[in-house]
Scaffold this motif. Structure first.
Motif, PDB file in Angstrom:
ATOM      1  N   ASP A   1     -91.957  34.075  74.361  1.00 25.41           N
ATOM      2  CA  ASP A   1     -91.838  35.347  73.652  1.00 25.41           C
ATOM      3  C   ASP A   1     -92.402  35.290  72.235  1.00 25.41           C
ATOM      4  OD1 ASP A   1     -90.773  36.536  75.796  1.00 25.41           O
ATOM      5  OD2 ASP A   1     -88.678  36.426  75.136  1.00 25.41           O
ATOM      6  N   ASP A   2     -92.238  34.118  71.598  1.00 25.52           N
ATOM      7  CA  ASP A   2     -92.700  33.988  70.221  1.00 25.52           C
ATOM      8  C   ASP A   2     -94.209  34.196  70.096  1.00 25.52           C
ATOM      9  OD1 ASP A   2     -90.155  33.284  69.377  1.00 25.52           O
ATOM     10  OD2 ASP A   2     -90.497  31.158  69.818  1.00 25.52           O
ATOM     11  N   ILE A   3     -94.920  33.813  71.135  1.00 24.19           N
ATOM     12  CA  ILE A   3     -96.383  33.804  70.986  1.00 24.19           C
ATOM     13  C   ILE A   3     -97.107  34.816  71.874  1.00 24.19           C
ATOM     14  CG2 ILE A   3     -96.541  31.418  70.180  1.00 24.19           C
ATOM     15  CD1 ILE A   3     -97.176  30.554  72.986  1.00 24.19           C
ATOM     16  N   GLN A   4     -96.324  35.527  72.684  1.00 26.84           N
ATOM     17  CA  GLN A   4     -96.899  36.493  73.624  1.00 26.84           C
ATOM     18  C   GLN A   4     -97.920  37.436  72.962  1.00 26.84           C
ATOM     19  OE1 GLN A   4     -95.814  35.859  76.533  1.00 26.84           O
ATOM     20  NE2 GLN A   4     -96.421  37.528  77.866  1.00 26.84           N
ATOM     21  N   ASP A   5     -97.498  38.074  71.888  1.00 22.57           N
ATOM     22  CA  ASP A   5     -98.354  39.075  71.245  1.00 22.57           C
ATOM     23  C   ASP A   5     -99.604  38.450  70.642  1.00 22.57           C
ATOM     24  OD1 ASP A   5     -96.570  40.939  71.971  1.00 22.57           O
ATOM     25  OD2 ASP A   5     -95.689  41.244  69.968  1.00 22.57           O
ATOM     26  N   THR A   6     -99.403  37.315  69.995  1.00 24.42           N
ATOM     27  CA  THR A   6    -100.554  36.647  69.401  1.00 24.42           C
ATOM     28  C   THR A   6    -101.547  36.243  70.476  1.00 24.42           C
ATOM     29  OG1 THR A   6     -98.987  35.720  67.845  1.00 24.42           O
ATOM     30  CG2 THR A   6    -101.219  34.861  67.770  1.00 24.42           C
ATOM     31  N   LEU A   7    -101.020  35.714  71.580  1.00 19.95           N
ATOM     32  CA  LEU A   7    -101.903  35.291  72.673  1.00 19.95           C
ATOM     33  C   LEU A   7    -102.697  36.477  73.209  1.00 19.95           C
ATOM     34  CD1 LEU A   7     -99.703  32.801  74.706  1.00 19.95           C
ATOM     35  CD2 LEU A   7    -101.782  32.289  73.426  1.00 19.95           C
ATOM     36  N   TRP A   8    -102.017  37.593  73.345  1.00 20.25           N
ATOM     37  CA  TRP A   8    -102.691  38.796  73.857  1.00 20.25           C
ATOM     38  C   TRP A   8    -103.825  39.211  72.911  1.00 20.25           C
ATOM     39  CZ3 TRP A   8    -103.606  41.832  77.844  1.00 20.25           C
ATOM     40  CH2 TRP A   8    -104.059  43.130  77.616  1.00 20.25           C
ATOM     41  N   ASP A   9    -103.514  39.240  71.606  1.00 20.47           N
ATOM     42  CA  ASP A   9    -104.542  39.604  70.631  1.00 20.47           C
ATOM     43  C   ASP A   9    -105.726  38.652  70.700  1.00 20.47           C
ATOM     44  OD1 ASP A   9    -103.023  41.656  69.765  1.00 20.47           O
ATOM     45  OD2 ASP A   9    -102.272  40.648  67.967  1.00 20.47           O
ATOM     46  N   LEU A  10    -105.408  37.364  70.842  1.00 23.79           N
ATOM     47  CA  LEU A  10    -106.492  36.393  70.893  1.00 23.79           C
ATOM     48  C   LEU A  10    -107.319  36.552  72.163  1.00 23.79           C
ATOM     49  CD1 LEU A  10    -104.804  33.243  69.383  1.00 23.79           C
ATOM     50  CD2 LEU A  10    -106.700  34.561  68.433  1.00 23.79           C
ATOM     51  N   GLU A  11    -106.636  36.854  73.254  1.00 24.16           N
ATOM     52  CA  GLU A  11    -107.381  37.041  74.496  1.00 24.16           C
ATOM     53  C   GLU A  11    -108.334  38.232  74.364  1.00 24.16           C
ATOM     54  OE1 GLU A  11    -105.184  36.972  78.139  1.00 24.16           O
ATOM     55  OE2 GLU A  11    -106.892  37.726  79.283  1.00 24.16           O
ATOM     56  N   MET A  12    -107.841  39.313  73.756  1.00 24.39           N
ATOM     57  CA  MET A  12    -108.726  40.466  73.539  1.00 24.39           C
ATOM     58  C   MET A  12    -109.902  40.061  72.648  1.00 24.39           C
ATOM     59  SD  MET A  12    -107.707  42.899  75.344  1.00 24.39           S
ATOM     60  CE  MET A  12    -106.948  41.819  76.522  1.00 24.39           C
ATOM     61  N   GLY A  13    -109.608  39.240  71.658  1.00 24.06           N
ATOM     62  CA  GLY A  13    -110.667  38.758  70.773  1.00 24.06           C
ATOM     63  C   GLY A  13    -111.710  37.955  71.537  1.00 24.06           C
ATOM     64  N   LEU A  14    -111.245  37.123  72.446  1.00 21.76           N
ATOM     65  CA  LEU A  14    -112.187  36.331  73.249  1.00 21.76           C
ATOM     66  C   LEU A  14    -113.060  37.254  74.092  1.00 21.76           C
ATOM     67  CD1 LEU A  14    -109.904  33.363  74.488  1.00 21.76           C
ATOM     68  CD2 LEU A  14    -111.536  33.381  72.582  1.00 21.76           C
ATOM     69  N   LEU A  15    -112.419  38.246  74.703  1.00 23.48           N
ATOM     70  CA  LEU A  15    -113.180  39.178  75.543  1.00 23.48           C
ATOM     71  C   LEU A  15    -114.193  39.958  74.714  1.00 23.48           C
ATOM     72  CD1 LEU A  15    -110.277  40.568  77.758  1.00 23.48           C
ATOM     73  CD2 LEU A  15    -112.143  39.082  78.499  1.00 23.48           C
ATOM     74  N   GLU A  16    -113.781  40.371  73.525  1.00 20.98           N
ATOM     75  CA  GLU A  16    -114.707  41.126  72.679  1.00 20.98           C
ATOM     76  C   GLU A  16    -115.893  40.280  72.248  1.00 20.98           C
ATOM     77  OE1 GLU A  16    -111.961  42.810  69.841  1.00 20.98           O
ATOM     78  OE2 GLU A  16    -112.123  44.773  70.829  1.00 20.98           O
ATOM     79  N   ASN A  17    -115.727  38.979  72.306  1.00 19.32           N
ATOM     80  CA  ASN A  17    -116.846  38.081  71.989  1.00 19.32           C
ATOM     81  C   ASN A  17    -117.558  37.585  73.245  1.00 19.32           C
ATOM     82  OD1 ASN A  17    -116.854  38.101  69.176  1.00 19.32           O
ATOM     83  ND2 ASN A  17    -115.029  36.823  69.163  1.00 19.32           N
ATOM     84  N   ASP A  18    -117.346  38.287  74.344  1.00 17.97           N
ATOM     85  CA  ASP A  18    -118.088  38.000  75.579  1.00 17.97           C
ATOM     86  C   ASP A  18    -117.733  36.699  76.278  1.00 17.97           C
ATOM     87  OD1 ASP A  18    -119.636  40.240  76.153  1.00 17.97           O
ATOM     88  OD2 ASP A  18    -121.067  39.741  74.588  1.00 17.97           O
ATOM     89  N   ILE A  19    -116.555  36.192  76.030  1.00 19.37           N
ATOM     90  CA  ILE A  19    -116.116  35.078  76.859  1.00 19.37           C
ATOM     91  C   ILE A  19    -115.557  35.697  78.133  1.00 19.37           C
ATOM     92  CG2 ILE A  19    -114.521  33.123  77.008  1.00 19.37           C
ATOM     93  CD1 ILE A  19    -114.757  33.216  73.814  1.00 19.37           C
ATOM     94  N   ALA A  20    -116.037  35.250  79.263  1.00 21.38           N
ATOM     95  CA  ALA A  20    -115.702  35.907  80.527  1.00 21.38           C
ATOM     96  C   ALA A  20    -114.187  35.964  80.735  1.00 21.38           C
ATOM     97  CB  ALA A  20    -116.364  35.175  81.682  1.00 21.38           C
ATOM     98  N   LEU A  21    -113.749  36.999  81.426  1.00 20.94           N
ATOM     99  CA  LEU A  21    -112.312  37.200  81.634  1.00 20.94           C
ATOM    100  C   LEU A  21    -111.640  35.979  82.247  1.00 20.94           C
ATOM    101  CD1 LEU A  21    -109.913  39.290  81.606  1.00 20.94           C
ATOM    102  CD2 LEU A  21    -110.488  39.722  83.991  1.00 20.94           C
ATOM    103  N   SER A  22    -112.226  35.447  83.306  1.00 21.20           N
ATOM    104  CA  SER A  22    -111.595  34.307  83.981  1.00 21.20           C
ATOM    105  C   SER A  22    -111.469  33.116  83.044  1.00 21.20           C
ATOM    106  CB  SER A  22    -112.394  33.923  85.232  1.00 21.20           C
ATOM    107  OG  SER A  22    -113.729  33.656  84.887  1.00 21.20           O
ATOM    108  N   VAL A  23    -112.484  32.925  82.215  1.00 24.41           N
ATOM    109  CA  VAL A  23    -112.473  31.802  81.279  1.00 24.41           C
ATOM    110  C   VAL A  23    -111.482  32.069  80.140  1.00 24.41           C
ATOM    111  CG1 VAL A  23    -113.883  30.415  79.704  1.00 24.41           C
ATOM    112  CG2 VAL A  23    -114.844  31.212  81.873  1.00 24.41           C
ATOM    113  N   SER A  24    -111.481  33.293  79.624  1.00 27.31           N
ATOM    114  CA  SER A  24    -110.523  33.664  78.571  1.00 27.31           C
ATOM    115  C   SER A  24    -109.098  33.421  79.041  1.00 27.31           C
ATOM    116  CB  SER A  24    -110.669  35.137  78.191  1.00 27.31           C
ATOM    117  OG  SER A  24    -111.946  35.400  77.692  1.00 27.31           O
ATOM    118  N   GLU A  25    -108.814  33.857  80.260  1.00 29.72           N
ATOM    119  CA  GLU A  25    -107.455  33.704  80.786  1.00 29.72           C
ATOM    120  C   GLU A  25    -107.078  32.231  80.927  1.00 29.72           C
ATOM    121  OE1 GLU A  25    -106.778  37.879  83.238  1.00 29.72           O
ATOM    122  OE2 GLU A  25    -107.452  36.097  84.333  1.00 29.72           O
ATOM    123  N   ALA A  26    -108.026  31.458  81.420  1.00 30.52           N
ATOM    124  CA  ALA A  26    -107.741  30.035  81.611  1.00 30.52           C
ATOM    125  C   ALA A  26    -107.484  29.348  80.264  1.00 30.52           C
ATOM    126  CB  ALA A  26    -108.904  29.355  82.337  1.00 30.52           C
TER     127      ALA A  26
END
Ligand SMILES: Nc1nc2c(ncn2[C@@H]2O[C@H](COP(=O)(O)OP(=O)(O)OP(=O)(O)O)[C@@H](O)[C@H]2O)c(=O)[nH]1
Ligand SMILES: Nc1nc2c(ncn2[C@@H]2O[C@H](COP(=O)(O)OP(=O)(O)OP(=O)(O)O)[C@@H](O)[C@H]2O)c(=O)[nH]1
Ligand SMILES: [Mg+2]
Ligand SMILES: [Mg+2]
Lengths: 283, 301
Positions: free
Chosen positions: A10-35
């Motif tokens: 719970d402590d890091i859920q939101d931060t992780l989500w923001d970072l994942e969106m950041g990765l996607l916005e920088n064109d890191i593929a979804l499957s790779v971002s998630e991994a």
């Protein structure tokens, strides 16, 4: 009074989500971002932290480290390799249509010549209209030998001739161009296998572009499965993109990124620096 | 492969929605999450996906399920409507005399598409001709000339001359008697200021009726920004998506048309002059979502 606490999801859920969106916005593929995000989560959850430490910063640091690990896995010192390898060194450039193979070969030949290596280029794209004219024009401008056959000729034969030429004249490096092809095109992929079989290259380099999105994963994987590559070059990194495709490709192939193409001029080829690359992603 | 899995997980989620029999927040959230993943994996702009999924969620929960429609059908229909809203029905390229200018990033497929379009008009009985205004890329002249020669399409270019504006002027003059003039230009991106200016000058000399932005199906998040810059600079009338014969989904084109309020005219599905198809929104949406034929899904539901 505890001085430490245990980081839970719970402590890091939101931060992780923001970072994942950041990765996607920088064109890191979804499957790779998630991994990547998943592995950062597993690494952090359950660890002890000092009370008052900034969880956002903890997550970001872990993510940076993870990206850096992906990008610097299997580093390969191209310069060192060239220096020590038995000559001629034969390098084949492969990739899907229009990513920048031919231009990269011209840049690479230019770079090698500046380092006092002699080069010969094989006009191995006998398929695309104007491909031979294109590479011939580059070869003339940078003043390097070109081996070419007729349009629609057998690419394996051109590449073979170029290697023979290099052997007989003690040329240091053979750079073989190949036609762009879709990784899903079975005939063209097996033709490429044949080119590589006949000429047994020392290095196979996969060329893709920094502006590519999720498909970078798919095609890097397919090329690597068909003809195991030794590394990749990412072009068009000057086009205002952070080039997350580099991460997708390095992650899926486990092979290093060697250079970045940063423009259309012959000098626009830059050695890939994992640390610099990861840092600029977070700018 | 990945998309197939995603497609079926989407369909599983949609099935759950049917079985649940009514629309509740949890099941809508699940479906929307899967749709989000599909669109992100297809390279649709991240912000656009977030806005769309919010809209879909709201509508799915708020709007009454029309009678005779199950919850699954209801949600798919909303997703479909939202996507169609952005994509539109496609740019109509009329079979009439006109000048078309091709623009886009390096290597996106402008030259190949120029020759495909010329072939398309030729087959429809019009008289097309082509001008090579790419004086930048080595071999550009030979590439286009050789593609045109294959189909006996009149071609104007000046090998070795770097004055693209003069070439366009003389080309339009020489080829004025043909019905459709197609101008191929050099590849460029938004940060190459001198090339962007060159494009603006070609545009003001040629005064094309249509300006087609050629986009690689595999382009990622840059699609919006690049399309915005091209549109701001000379305005775009429509988009052509190339290389849809691979595995890329072309979500970047969705971002581009959303950003520029334009629509898609054609798709490229191969390297030869016949590999050009009219854009069909339904097929494109099915591909984006990684689902089978979305129309029949709606109709079956
Ligand atoms: N801005 C920019 N353009 C590049 C770069 N590398 C290549 N290009 C351009 O991209 C276009 C395609 O490059 P090519 O070298 O022909 O690509 P290719 O992979 O050989 O293409 P095919 O042989 O048709 O598959 C050309 O217009 C190049 O000038 C780069 O690093 N930056
Ligand atoms: N598989 C496939 N390849 C395509 C398609 N359209 C173009 N290509 C290929 O993509 C590569 C680049 O196409 P070009 O037409 O040279 O691209 P361009 O935009 O004119 O490139 P520049 O002039 O360098 O900016 C070539 O190898 C083409 O054969 C398509 O729909 N499918
Ligand atoms: Mg090439
Ligand atoms: Mg071109």
């Amino acid at each position: 009074f505890k001085r430490e606490f245990v980081l839970d999801e719970d402590d890091i859920q939101d931060t992780l989500w923001d970072l994942e969106m950041g990765l996607l916005e920088n064109d890191i593929a979804l499957s790779v971002s998630e991994a990547i995000v998943e592995s950062v989560k597993n690494e952090l959850v359950g660890t002890r932290r000092r009370i008052g430490s900034d969880t956002g910063k903890i997550v970001e640091d872990a993510l940076k480290k993870s990206l850096y690990n992906i990008m610097s896995a299997n580093t390969f010192d191209f310069d060192e390799y060239l220096k020590n390898a038995e000559k001629p060194v034969h390098i084949v450039f492969v990739g899907v249509n229009g990513t920048g193979k031919t231009t990269t070969i011209a840049k690479m030949a230019n770079l090698l010549q500046n380092d006092n290596y002699s080069t010969v280029i094989a006009a191995g794209d006998t398929f695309r209209a104007g491909a031979i004219d294109q590479i011939e024009s580059h070869a003339n401008k940078i003043n390097t030998k070109l081996i070419k056959h007729q349009e629609m000729g057998d690419p394996a034969a051109v590449v073979y001739d170029a290697v023979q030429y290099a052997k007989s004249r003690s040329i240091d490096v053979v750079l073989s161009d190949t036609a762009g092809r879709m990784h899903t095109n079975v005939n063209l992929m097996s033709q490429l296998e044949k080119v590589c079989r006949v000429s047994s290259p020392d290095l196979i380099i996969f060329v893709d572009e920094a502006v590519a999105g999720n498909d970078a994963v798919e095609r890097a994987q397919q090329f690597n499965d068909n003809i195991p590559i030794d590394g990749s070059i990412l072009t068009k990194a000057d086009a205002d993109s952070k080039g997350g495709a580099a991460i997708s490709i390095a992650y899926i192939t486990g092979k290093p990124i060697l250079y970045l193409g940063i423009g259309q001029g012959y000098e626009d080829l830059k050695k890939f620096d994992p640390q610099w690359f990861v840092d600029q992603l977070f700018e | 492969m990945v998309m197939d899995k995603l497609g079926s997980s989407l369909q599983d989620a949609l099935k759950k929605l049917v079985n649940s029999g009514r629309i509740d927040e949890k099941s809508v959230n699940d479906v929307v999450k899967d749709i989000q993943r599909a669109l992100l994996q297809a390279d649709v702009n991240v912000q656009l996906v977030m806005n769309m999924s919010k809209q879909i969620k709201e509508r799915a929960l708020k709007e009454e399920v029309p009678s005779g429609m199950n919850p699954r059908e209801h949600v798919i229909r909303i997703v479909y409507q939202e996507l169609i809203n952005i994509i539109g029905e496609g740019t109509e390229i009329n079979l009439e005399p006109q000048t078309i200018m091709m623009i886009g990033l390096q290597g996106s497929g402008k030259t190949t598409t120029t020759s495909k379009l010329a072939r398309y008009f030729q087959k429809k009985g019009l008289k097309p001709a082509v001008i090579c205004a790419d004086t930048f890329r080595p071999g550009a002249y030979h590439q286009l000339k050789s593609l045109c020669d294959k189909n006996s399409i009149p071609f104007y270019g000046e090998e070795g001359n770097e004055d693209s504006l003069g070439i366009v002027e003389r080309g339009m003059d020489k080829l004025g008697k043909y019905d459709v003039l197609i101008i191929d230009t050099a590849g460029r991106h938004s940060l190459e200021q001198d090339l962007i200016e060159e494009m603006e000058q070609i545009n003001s000399i040629a005064k094309p009726d249509k300006k087609l932005l050629v986009l690689d199906a595999a382009i990622g998040q840059q699609a919006s920004e690049q399309a915005r810059a091209f549109n701001e600079s000379i305005g775009i009338s429509g988009v052509v998506i190339t290389k849809l014969d691979g595995t890329a989904k072309g979500g970047g084109a969705l971002s581009a048309v959303s950003e520029t309020n334009s629509s898609i005219a054609f798709i490229g599905v191969g390297e030869t002059s016949g590999d050009l198809e009219k854009f069909e929104p339904d097929r494109f949406i099915s591909r984006l979502l990684g689902m089978g034929d979305i129309r029949s899904l709606i109709e079956k539901a």
